[in-house]
Design an enzyme around this catalytic site. Structure first.
Site, PDB file in Angstrom:
ATOM      1  N   HIS A 254       0.840  -1.205   0.000  1.00  0.00           N
ATOM      2  CA  HIS A 254       0.000   0.000   0.000  1.00  0.00           C
ATOM      3  C   HIS A 254       0.877   1.259   0.000  1.00  0.00           C
ATOM      4  CE1 HIS A 254      -3.749   2.226   1.079  1.00  0.00           C
ATOM      5  NE2 HIS A 254      -2.883   3.071   1.621  1.00  0.00           N
ATOM      6  N   GLU A 255       1.832   1.316   0.910  1.00  0.00           N
ATOM      7  CA  GLU A 255       2.685   2.511   0.998  1.00  0.00           C
ATOM      8  C   GLU A 255       3.583   2.632  -0.233  1.00  0.00           C
ATOM      9  OE1 GLU A 255       1.788   4.677   3.085  1.00  0.00           O
ATOM     10  OE2 GLU A 255       0.515   3.321   4.237  1.00  0.00           O
TER      11      GLU A 255
ATOM     12  N   GLU B 190      -4.850   7.887  -2.885  1.00  0.00           N
ATOM     13  CA  GLU B 190      -5.340   6.608  -2.376  1.00  0.00           C
ATOM     14  C   GLU B 190      -5.626   5.641  -3.528  1.00  0.00           C
ATOM     15  OE1 GLU B 190      -4.877   6.334   0.685  1.00  0.00           O
ATOM     16  OE2 GLU B 190      -5.858   4.450   1.177  1.00  0.00           O
TER      17      GLU B 190
ATOM     18  N   HIS C   1       1.739   4.623  -2.737  1.00  0.00           N
ATOM     19  CA  HIS C   1       1.842   6.071  -2.478  1.00  0.00           C
ATOM     20  C   HIS C   1       3.224   6.574  -2.895  1.00  0.00           C
ATOM     21  CE1 HIS C   1      -1.919   6.793  -0.407  1.00  0.00           C
ATOM     22  NE2 HIS C   1      -1.695   5.858   0.505  1.00  0.00           N
TER      23      HIS C   1
HETATM   24 ZN    ZN Z   1      -3.185   5.170   1.872  1.00  0.00          ZN
END
Ligand code: ZN
Length: 501
Positions: free
Chosen positions: A267-268, A297, A271
């Protein structure tokens, strides 16, 4: 005159960016390395620096330069610079429209909010947080009044702060679809969900050292540039940077929950790749960084869910995981592991919710915020309303406020209008994923361990633009149509639909 104003603007901008850089490094240090006991001394220094930064950013000459440039937009030849001026001019309204006294009072209130919230949550007692939240809601209603324009009224004002261009009307359309299509679908899918997983998956112990090795392996798989990025550990995983030259991510290792660090890391990474792939020409401008919370997101969810939770991904990488945990994963097939990381169930806590039920948790918060801001809901009635909406939309009713209305920190620091961007991000991701698949062979890229192909597509269509485009413009560039939540519904139904559901 114009040249002079541009010069004043750019010189001050350079200073502000340097101050923000220092502030960022101190913040990163606080979250990852600093010992607890250092807090007071650090706070003293932060206060001095915060005052200096405020002085520079509210400097009269600088503010006049922004006003001047905004009045003479048509004389500016550089399109990006025009966009930047419009953006900083819009940000000035906080200083110009909200009375200074009130603004400062509010800052003090929300600085103390999280601590009061934490105590209320820990003691499972809403009444501890209620008076503070009441004040925060009152302030937000006032801020709405100060910032209202001909186009933006009420809750719209707050929604626009977190996702430019999104309004109640647009979100209503989106959440209506979730209500009418997704809620009944989830109720059916999760109704007879009695799937049992191997105890090794649910009760095994996975040493941190090996989990760290797997996270490092993931950095390679996703082509994370270690010359310009690091991975560390923190209480809550996050991504942090102020330019594309130095992008830092964190993850968290739970020895009893293997998949927590895996999906936090991916997830990171999503980003971080976004930030790393923004065009370097924006680094010294206020157009640096990701476009919006929703678009940000969408990148983390696309990497985490669409790539990271796909069968094809685990067909490639499961053996690496088994190498690190030969005892724990012995006898567990890749198919069982895949099902395990994609199980959908009704749950109470948003941040632990799965891909399918997640947007329903956001729906609950959206409806509550909307009626809080338009005055139809009173703060004191929040816990009751929360329980009601949770049973209606998620199919599970919390017993305590700790696992109900008190679970999220956001309202305590004044963020009302933030939650909807989480669901929006997943929906953007589904639309982007659909169109990416039309242009490149995504599955083959995952199968051949060639994630660069996906990174490149996203760089070209989303990442490189940084904040020079609005979320709507980016969706148009990447998918050739405006945001359309239908892709999200289709995606979820396809992934989680079963023949007998
Ligand atoms: Zn996030």
């Amino acid at each position: 005159m114009l040249e002079k104003q541009i010069q004043i603007y750019k010189e001050t901008r350079k200073k502000i960016i340097a101050y923000q850089y220092y502030d960022w490094v101190v913040g990163w240090d606080q979250e990852t390395e600093a010992p607890k006991g250092a807090q007071n001394y650090r706070l003293q220094q932060i206060e001095v620096m915060a005052n200096e930064t405020y002085k520079v950013s509210s400097d009269e000459q600088y503010m006049n330069a922004i006003e001047y440039l905004h009045e003479n937009l048509n004389d500016l030849s550089d399109e990006d610079f025009k966009t930047e001026v419009k953006k900083v001019y819009k940000d000035l309204r906080f200083i110009k429209k909200i009375p200074k006294e009130e603004y400062i009072d509010y800052q003090v209130l929300i600085a103390s909010g999280p601590q009061i919230w934490a105590e209320a949550k820990q003691k499972n007692d809403f009444s501890i947080f209620e008076p503070t939240l009441e004040k925060i809601v009152q302030y937000n209603r006032k801020i709405v009044k100060y910032l209202e324009t001909d186009d933006l009224k009420g809750y719209d004002v707050l929604l626009d702060l977190y996702e430019e261009g999104m309004t109640v009307k647009k979100y209503d359309h989106f959440f209506e679809l979730i209500k009418t299509e997704l809620v009944p679908f989830v109720m059916t899918v999760t109704k007879n969900n009695k799937e049992k997983f191997n105890r090794k998956l649910t009760k095994g112990i996975y040493p941190k050292l090996e989990q760290e090795k797997f996270s490092k392996y993931l950095l390679e798989v996703f082509n994370f540039d270690l010359d310009h990025g690091v991975l560390k550990e923190s209480e809550h995983p996050f991504t942090s940077n102020v330019s594309n030259q130095d992008v830092r991510i964190t993850t968290r290792y739970h020895e009893d929950i293997l998949i927590s660090s895996i999906f936090s890391t991916i997830h990171e990474l999503g980003h971080a790749l976004y930030e790393m792939q923004t065009d370097s020409k924006y680094n010294d401008t206020f157009l640096r960084g990701g476009s919006s919370l929703g678009i940000h997101e969408s990148q983390s969810r696309l990497y985490e869910n669409m790539i990271g939770r796909s069968f094809i991904f685990w067909e490639q990488h499961y053996k690496q995981l088994v190498n690190l945990f030969p005892k724990q994963l012995k006898g567990i097939s890749v198919t069982e592991f895949y099902k395990f990381v994609n199980q959908a169930k009704r749950s109470l806590i948003r941040i632990e919710a799965d891909e399918l039920t997640y947007p329903l948790h956001v729906l609950v918060r959206y409806e509550i915020e909307k009626s809080l801001i338009n005055g139809k809901l009173k703060v004191k009635d929040l816990p009751r309303k929360w329980r009601l909406l949770m049973s209606k939309y998620v199919g599970k009713r919390p017993i305590t406020d700790k696992e109900g209305v008190l679970q999220d920190i956001h309202w305590s620091f004044g963020s009302i209008g933030y939650f909807p961007t989480y669901a929006l991000g997943s929906a953007y991701a589904a639309q982007l994923y659909h169109f990416m698949n039309e242009e490149i062979n995504v599955e083959q890229a995952i199968e051949n361990n060639n994630i660069s192909l996906i990174n490149d597509w996203l760089k070209e269509h989303i990442h490189k633009h940084a904040q020079s485009k609005t979320p709507q413009e980016l969706m148009l560039i990447a998918t050739k149509e405006p945001f359309n939540p239908k892709y999200y519904m289709d995606y979820l139904k396809k992934k989680f639909g079963t023949p007998n559901a």
